[in-house]
Design a protein around this motif. Structure first.
Motif, mmCIF file in Angstrom:
data_model
loop_
_atom_site.group_PDB
_atom_site.id
_atom_site.type_symbol
_atom_site.label_atom_id
_atom_site.label_comp_id
_atom_site.label_asym_id
_atom_site.label_seq_id
_atom_site.Cartn_x
_atom_site.Cartn_y
_atom_site.Cartn_z
ATOM 1 N N GLU A 136 78.163 18.043 26.507
ATOM 2 C CA GLU A 136 77.728 16.814 26.213
ATOM 3 C C GLU A 136 77.020 16.494 24.973
ATOM 4 O OE1 GLU A 136 76.771 15.448 31.033
ATOM 5 O OE2 GLU A 136 75.320 16.085 29.821
ATOM 6 N N ILE A 172 77.400 8.772 25.961
ATOM 7 C CA ILE A 172 77.261 10.251 25.923
ATOM 8 C C ILE A 172 78.894 10.670 25.779
ATOM 9 C CG2 ILE A 172 76.976 12.642 26.789
ATOM 10 C CD1 ILE A 172 74.430 11.177 28.320
ATOM 11 N N VAL A 202 81.557 13.541 26.422
ATOM 12 C CA VAL A 202 81.780 14.732 27.100
ATOM 13 C C VAL A 202 83.223 15.052 26.778
ATOM 14 C CG1 VAL A 202 81.877 15.578 29.481
ATOM 15 C CG2 VAL A 202 80.548 13.721 29.113
ATOM 16 N N GLY A 230 70.604 11.675 30.402
ATOM 17 C CA GLY A 230 71.030 12.036 28.845
ATOM 18 C C GLY A 230 70.488 11.116 27.876
#
Length: 344
Positions: free
Chosen positions: A30, A60, A62, A273
């Motif tokens: 991530e 985010i 990934v 996050g």
């Protein structure tokens, strides 16, 4: 002989490159994603926001790791997550993505409701049943139901909310046969099976995990195109964009980013996050970043003393990257609205 050695060396080199750079492993990385302008993704009465201000959701990135890219977790604002922790009870990443898409769809509906509540305008919520998120192997419906199915009725009975759905099942007995009305890919069918004992609750059940399926209808009509972005964390920014277009164009041409789930009543919820999202917003030139000001339960803090609120983590990240971006705490949509109304 030399030719054979050359071929062997070439093969071994190719194999080494594949194993190091291309072989997927059960691990995900991530890192900061992007800050996406939503002015043109939200339509109210068929019109988008043509003002000078920019509102952005933050993401985010990934991706599945390879042996080489797993080392990225040691870079600033990168982290590694095992496949088991990432996917939870789901079998593969496609199922996980489907779950994230549901969360996005649900957050769009709650964003509409929160914005209309804040604007003191009426709206309608229609309960449509429940989505199947997973099916237990012990369920008698294991081969009949799939993730993403919508159950609209049980034994011909429909309900006003998910609580009524669950209560109806709990009043049956283990071994009772029930018939479910299921919608899959636009087609309706019925499947039957016996209820099982759900050990966690001690009650009879179908043997599925489920989430509410509903739709919000407004006037003027609101539509949102989130593309392939999933998850619930864009709720706050979508609701602010809708409110801005419904009520007032805040007297500012700021670039505003943020994150946070949104509830129908306007409450803003914690997300994961946030430090990476602060970095993404900074890189896209945001001047303001709205961060959920969630309160950590005292019992949770006793067990995890280093746990921070989203706002505290966002502040630390902003200081670490030395950004001029203003980090603004919000626990309700009204906090963000008040801030935008009082910008000098």
């Amino acid at each position: 002989m030399n030719k054979k050695r050359f071929i062997l060396k070439t093969f071994l080199l190719g194999l080494a490159v594949y194993l190091l750079f291309f072989l997927p492993i059960p691990y995900f990385i991530e890192r900061p994603g992007s800050a996406v302008v939503i002015n043109d993704k939200v339509e109210v009465d068929g019109q988008t926001d043509g003002s000078d201000s920019q509102y952005m959701l933050t993401t985010i990135e990934v991706f599945r790791a390879t042996p080489f890219s797993s080392l990225f977790q040691f870079l600033p604002y990168h982290s590694g997550v095992s496949e088991a922790d990432m996917l939870g009870s789901y079998d593969d990443y496609d199922d996980y993505r489907m779950l994230q898409q549901y969360y996005m769809d649900y957050s769009i509906d709650t964003a509409k409701a929160a914005a209309f509540n804040a604007a003191e305008l009426p709206y309608d919520i229609e309960y449509e049943g429940v989505y199947v998120m997973s099916v237990s192997p012990e369920s008698n419906f294991y081969d009949e139901l799939e993730m993403g199915d919508s159950i609209s009725e049980i034994n011909g009975e429909s309900f006003e909310n998910t609580d009524g759905f669950i209560e109806y099942i709990s009043q049956q007995s283990v071994g009772d046969e029930v018939t479910l009305t299921v919608v899959r890919s636009g087609e309706t069918t019925q499947v039957s099976g016996e209820l099982i004992l759900i050990e966690e609750t001690g009650n009879p059940g179908i043997g599925i995990t489920l989430v509410t399926q509903s739709s919000v209808t407004t006037s003027p009509e609101v539509s949102i195109d989130a593309g392939n972005i999933g998850g619930p964390s864009a709720g706050l920014m979508f609701s602010l964009q809708i409110y801005k277009m419904l009520v007032e164009d805040f007297d500012s041409d700021l670039v505003v980013a943020g994150t946070g789930t949104i509830a129908e009543n306007g409450d803003v919820g914690r997300i994961g996050g946030i430090d990476k999202k602060v970095v993404a917003a900074h890189e896209e030139g945001a001047a303001v970043f709205f961060a959920p000001d969630d309160e950590i339960d005292s019992q949770v803090l006793e067990e995890y003393p280093d746990l921070q609120s989203n706002y505290e983590t966002a502040l630390e990240a902003a200081e670490d990257i030395n950004t001029d971006m203003e980090i603004v705490p919000v626990d309700h949509i009204s906090d963000a609205i008040d801030y935008l109304n009082n910008i000098d």
